[in-house]
Write a protein that holds these residues in place. Structure first.
Motif, PDB file in Angstrom:
ATOM      1  N   TYR A  76       0.784  -1.230   0.000  1.00 12.57           N
ATOM      2  CA  TYR A  76       0.000   0.000   0.000  1.00 12.57           C
ATOM      3  C   TYR A  76       0.820   1.286   0.000  1.00 12.57           C
ATOM      4  CZ  TYR A  76      -3.718  -3.267   1.238  1.00 12.57           C
ATOM      5  OH  TYR A  76      -4.600  -4.323   1.242  1.00 12.57           O
ATOM      6  N   ILE A  77       2.050   1.226   0.474  1.00 12.91           N
ATOM      7  CA  ILE A  77       2.854   2.440   0.583  1.00 12.91           C
ATOM      8  C   ILE A  77       3.966   2.472  -0.455  1.00 12.91           C
ATOM      9  CG2 ILE A  77       4.258   3.861   2.108  1.00 12.91           C
ATOM     10  CD1 ILE A  77       1.312   3.628   2.929  1.00 12.91           C
ATOM     11  N   GLU A  78       4.769   1.422  -0.514  1.00 15.50           N
ATOM     12  CA  GLU A  78       5.929   1.437  -1.405  1.00 15.50           C
ATOM     13  C   GLU A  78       5.645   0.785  -2.755  1.00 15.50           C
ATOM     14  OE1 GLU A  78      10.289  -0.203  -0.630  1.00 15.50           O
ATOM     15  OE2 GLU A  78       9.819   1.632   0.457  1.00 15.50           O
ATOM     16  N   HIS A  79       4.572   0.008  -2.857  1.00 18.43           N
ATOM     17  CA  HIS A  79       4.168  -0.617  -4.119  1.00 18.43           C
ATOM     18  C   HIS A  79       5.259  -1.526  -4.701  1.00 18.43           C
ATOM     19  CE1 HIS A  79       1.086   2.392  -3.679  1.00 18.43           C
ATOM     20  NE2 HIS A  79       1.933   3.376  -3.916  1.00 18.43           N
ATOM     21  N   SER A  80       5.857  -2.334  -3.862  1.00 11.92           N
ATOM     22  CA  SER A  80       6.887  -3.267  -4.326  1.00 11.92           C
ATOM     23  C   SER A  80       6.804  -4.587  -3.561  1.00 11.92           C
ATOM     24  CB  SER A  80       8.281  -2.649  -4.157  1.00 11.92           C
ATOM     25  OG  SER A  80       8.528  -2.327  -2.802  1.00 11.92           O
ATOM     26  N   ALA A  81       5.585  -5.050  -3.300  1.00  9.72           N
ATOM     27  CA  ALA A  81       5.403  -6.277  -2.526  1.00  9.72           C
ATOM     28  C   ALA A  81       5.943  -7.494  -3.237  1.00  9.72           C
ATOM     29  CB  ALA A  81       3.920  -6.482  -2.197  1.00  9.72           C
ATOM     30  N   GLU A  82       6.081  -7.426  -4.563  1.00 10.74           N
ATOM     31  CA  GLU A  82       6.583  -8.584  -5.293  1.00 10.74           C
ATOM     32  C   GLU A  82       7.993  -8.976  -4.844  1.00 10.74           C
ATOM     33  OE1 GLU A  82       7.372  -4.817  -7.489  1.00 10.74           O
ATOM     34  OE2 GLU A  82       5.550  -5.808  -6.748  1.00 10.74           O
ATOM     35  N   ASN A  83       8.765  -8.001  -4.356  1.00 14.75           N
ATOM     36  CA  ASN A  83      10.104  -8.325  -3.868  1.00 14.75           C
ATOM     37  C   ASN A  83      10.053  -9.246  -2.657  1.00 14.75           C
ATOM     38  OD1 ASN A  83      11.399  -6.782  -5.810  1.00 14.75           O
ATOM     39  ND2 ASN A  83      11.430  -4.947  -4.552  1.00 14.75           N
ATOM     40  N   LEU A  84       9.199  -8.922  -1.694  1.00 19.49           N
ATOM     41  CA  LEU A  84       9.090  -9.755  -0.497  1.00 19.49           C
ATOM     42  C   LEU A  84       8.424 -11.082  -0.824  1.00 19.49           C
ATOM     43  CD1 LEU A  84       9.482 -10.130   2.507  1.00 19.49           C
ATOM     44  CD2 LEU A  84       7.335  -8.907   2.912  1.00 19.49           C
ATOM     45  N   GLN A  85       7.445 -11.066  -1.702  1.00 14.30           N
ATOM     46  CA  GLN A  85       6.779 -12.321  -2.088  1.00 14.30           C
ATOM     47  C   GLN A  85       7.762 -13.280  -2.756  1.00 14.30           C
ATOM     48  OE1 GLN A  85       3.873 -10.279  -4.404  1.00 14.30           O
ATOM     49  NE2 GLN A  85       2.325 -10.247  -2.790  1.00 14.30           N
ATOM     50  N   PHE A  86       8.589 -12.750  -3.638  1.00 15.86           N
ATOM     51  CA  PHE A  86       9.596 -13.597  -4.282  1.00 15.86           C
ATOM     52  C   PHE A  86      10.645 -14.046  -3.273  1.00 15.86           C
ATOM     53  CE2 PHE A  86      13.757 -14.087  -6.238  1.00 15.86           C
ATOM     54  CZ  PHE A  86      13.496 -15.030  -7.213  1.00 15.86           C
ATOM     55  N   PHE A  87      11.066 -13.138  -2.402  1.00 13.44           N
ATOM     56  CA  PHE A  87      12.090 -13.475  -1.406  1.00 13.44           C
ATOM     57  C   PHE A  87      11.632 -14.615  -0.507  1.00 13.44           C
ATOM     58  CE2 PHE A  87      13.535 -12.968   2.986  1.00 13.44           C
ATOM     59  CZ  PHE A  87      14.907 -13.066   2.832  1.00 13.44           C
ATOM     60  N   LEU A  88      10.382 -14.551  -0.038  1.00 11.31           N
ATOM     61  CA  LEU A  88       9.863 -15.605   0.840  1.00 11.31           C
ATOM     62  C   LEU A  88       9.756 -16.929   0.091  1.00 11.31           C
ATOM     63  CD1 LEU A  88       7.067 -13.607   2.716  1.00 11.31           C
ATOM     64  CD2 LEU A  88       9.306 -14.295   3.600  1.00 11.31           C
ATOM     65  N   TRP A  89       9.318 -16.868  -1.174  1.00 11.25           N
ATOM     66  CA  TRP A  89       9.255 -18.107  -1.954  1.00 11.25           C
ATOM     67  C   TRP A  89      10.650 -18.689  -2.154  1.00 11.25           C
ATOM     68  CZ3 TRP A  89      11.844 -19.005  -6.509  1.00 11.25           C
ATOM     69  CH2 TRP A  89      11.639 -20.285  -7.053  1.00 11.25           C
ATOM     70  N   HIS A  90      11.606 -17.844  -2.534  1.00  8.97           N
ATOM     71  CA  HIS A  90      12.955 -18.329  -2.827  1.00  8.97           C
ATOM     72  C   HIS A  90      13.597 -18.957  -1.594  1.00  8.97           C
ATOM     73  CE1 HIS A  90      17.393 -17.849  -3.366  1.00  8.97           C
ATOM     74  NE2 HIS A  90      17.098 -18.354  -4.544  1.00  8.97           N
ATOM     75  N   ARG A  91      13.404 -18.355  -0.453  1.00  9.95           N
ATOM     76  CA  ARG A  91      13.963 -18.922   0.779  1.00  9.95           C
ATOM     77  C   ARG A  91      13.374 -20.307   1.054  1.00  9.95           C
ATOM     78  NH1 ARG A  91      13.048 -16.229   6.680  1.00  9.95           N
ATOM     79  NH2 ARG A  91      10.936 -16.810   6.103  1.00  9.95           N
ATOM     80  N   ASP A  92      12.085 -20.439   0.850  1.00  8.01           N
ATOM     81  CA  ASP A  92      11.438 -21.736   1.051  1.00  8.01           C
ATOM     82  C   ASP A  92      11.873 -22.738  -0.014  1.00  8.01           C
ATOM     83  OD1 ASP A  92       9.231 -23.447   2.275  1.00  8.01           O
ATOM     84  OD2 ASP A  92       8.521 -23.293   0.210  1.00  8.01           O
ATOM     85  N   TYR A  93      12.042 -22.251  -1.240  1.00  7.64           N
ATOM     86  CA  TYR A  93      12.435 -23.139  -2.333  1.00  7.64           C
ATOM     87  C   TYR A  93      13.828 -23.717  -2.100  1.00  7.64           C
ATOM     88  CZ  TYR A  93      13.484 -24.758  -7.077  1.00  7.64           C
ATOM     89  OH  TYR A  93      13.828 -25.533  -8.159  1.00  7.64           O
ATOM     90  N   VAL A  94      14.740 -22.896  -1.652  1.00  3.58           N
ATOM     91  CA  VAL A  94      16.096 -23.369  -1.365  1.00  3.58           C
ATOM     92  C   VAL A  94      16.061 -24.474  -0.319  1.00  3.58           C
ATOM     93  CG1 VAL A  94      18.332 -22.718  -0.380  1.00  3.58           C
ATOM     94  CG2 VAL A  94      17.193 -21.188  -2.004  1.00  3.58           C
TER      95      VAL A  94
END
Length: 439
Positions: A76-94
């Motif tokens: 809602y503020i920075e409009h870049s949630a895709e970064n955190l969404q990808f980061f959380l997925w990548h950490r789990d994927y590893v």
């Protein structure tokens, strides 16, 4: 919890666009790179140890500093949630890739640093060769009626048939329809690989279906959560993913995104969370501070011009202290009244939360969800229609995170000490001035 140092300063605001432009894959020092690989990063200026990026991500903080609040801030503020969404997925994927013991894991070899460097060099060479082959703008228009205009207004004379640039991660109706009409994630991934000049991957590799979905969601053209990557990062990553599904294929963009989250989004999130009031309340607090200072000053001037004793002028120091402390705190986004209760205003998206609010949170944490656009959410229109007075006195909630309360306590003490100092100077000046004895 005690106070922080009286010299404490809030985390400085880090501009998103400027940070992205200044950041390159080669900008890490060895110390910073090792810190990211270890899952830790040095504390940003103004961020206490209790609110580090890792503690927030690992669930070691309370509202309004939880990972859920961080996600809402990015949406809602920075409009870049895709970064955190990808980061959380990548950490789990590893983690899942390392724990997998199936027989086909040998089909996903590691993407080595040498392979990455060779790919980068190849892409750079191709780009240089392409620039040499392309004729210069002056030669294209030479001898035509457009020669002068094209050279004088290069921006205004762009190809009228080219597609205008889109905001990464935007989810307008057209892109949503086009994305939903695609036959499969695999076909979208194949298109992305072809565009990047990569060979089509082996479909029998482990986790290939999941990787195709990631490519379609974060890397493909018009992806609903398209990452803001450089052309080199985009092409190299697609080349790597066409070769293998090993987590090392994400090395380049994973490092870039994590660096952005740690050193740009996270400090900004902490800075923003320090504000306990909405913009209307903070503006009201500033006005109240200025008004109190002016009233105290006018009262002191009147007494100075009167026959009243000098000692009475010192009473206006109370007004100066209150007004200056309120103004300084409001300048840092805090309302002293809310702080006295350790409360904060409920955010607009929380204020009008529907009964299915939890499902909305689940959607934002869904790796393969839709885009992060929120313009169509019901609360947007409702909050715009809300009158200013209601916004000033919006609903409040207790601040659960002790470290955030500690920061706010420190800022309040700083405001009070500054107010006492300035009020003391003003009081000394008015008391020292001889009375006017006009009335």
């Amino acid at each position: 919890m005690g106070f922080l140092s009286l010299g404490y300063r809030r985390p400085p605001h880090v501009d998103k666009d400027a940070f992205r432009q200044s950041m390159t894959s080669d900008s890490f020092s060895e110390k910073e790179d090792a810190s990211l690989r270890s899952g830790r990063s040095g504390a940003s200026a103004g961020v206490p140890d209790a609110l580090t990026f890792d503690k927030i991500i690992n669930g070691g903080t309370c509202p309004p500093m939880s990972v859920r609040d961080f996600m809402n801030y990015l949406i809602y503020i920075e409009h870049s949630a895709e970064n955190l969404q990808f980061f959380l997925w990548h950490r789990d994927y590893v983690k899942r890739f390392r724990e997998a013991k199936t027989s086909d894991m040998g089909l996903a070899p590691e993407w080595t640093q040498a392979m990455e460097d060779d790919t980068i060099a190849k892409i750079q060479k191709e780009g240089a060769d392409k620039l040499k082959r392309e004729p210069k703008g002056a030669e294209i228009f030479k001898g035509t009626d457009f020669e002068k205009g094209a050279l004088e207004n290069p921006i205004e004379n762009r190809d009228p048939f080219s597609t205008p640039p889109r905001t990464p991660g935007s989810n307008d109706d057209a892109s949503t329809v086009n994305f939903s009409q695609a036959t499969t994630y695999r076909s979208q991934a194949q298109d992305a690989f072809s565009t990047a000049g990569a060979k089509q991957p082996f479909t029998i590799q482990p986790f290939r279906d999941e990787i195709d979905r990631v490519v379609a969601t974060y890397l493909a053209a018009d992806a609903p959560r398209q990452l803001n990557l450089s052309d080199r990062e985009h092409k190299v990553t697609l080349q790597a993913l066409a070769y293998t599904t090993h987590p090392t294929a994400f090395r380049l963009i994973a490092k870039s995104i994590e660096n952005t989250l740690r050193k740009q989004a996270h400090p900004n999130f902490v800075r923003w969370s320090i504000c306990n009031g909405n913009p209307a309340r903070v503006f009201f607090a500033r006005g109240l501070g200025v008004g109190t200072i002016l009233l105290a000053t006018v009262g002191a001037i009147i007494l100075t011009l009167s026959r009243a004793g000098r000692g009475y002028r010192a009473l206006f120091a109370i007004g100066w202290v209150i007004g200056i402390a309120t103004l300084i705190a409001a300048y840092k986004g805090m309302c002293v009244v809310l702080h006295g209760l350790h409360h904060r205003h409920i955010r607009p998206w929380e204020l009008f939360a529907e009964d299915d609010g939890e499902s909305e949170d689940k959607r934002s944490f869904d790796t393969f969800g839709s885009g992060n656009s929120y313009e169509e959410e019901p609360w947007v229109v409702k909050y715009k229609k809300r009158n200013v007075v209601r916004k000033v006195f919006d609903r409040e909630v207790w601040i659960q995170e002790p470290a955030l309360r500690q920061i706010q306590d420190t800022i309040f003490v700083q405001s009070m000490l500054s107010a006492l100092l300035l009020s003391g100077v003003l009081t000394a000046v008015f008391v020292a001035v001889p009375g006017g004895h006009f009335f």
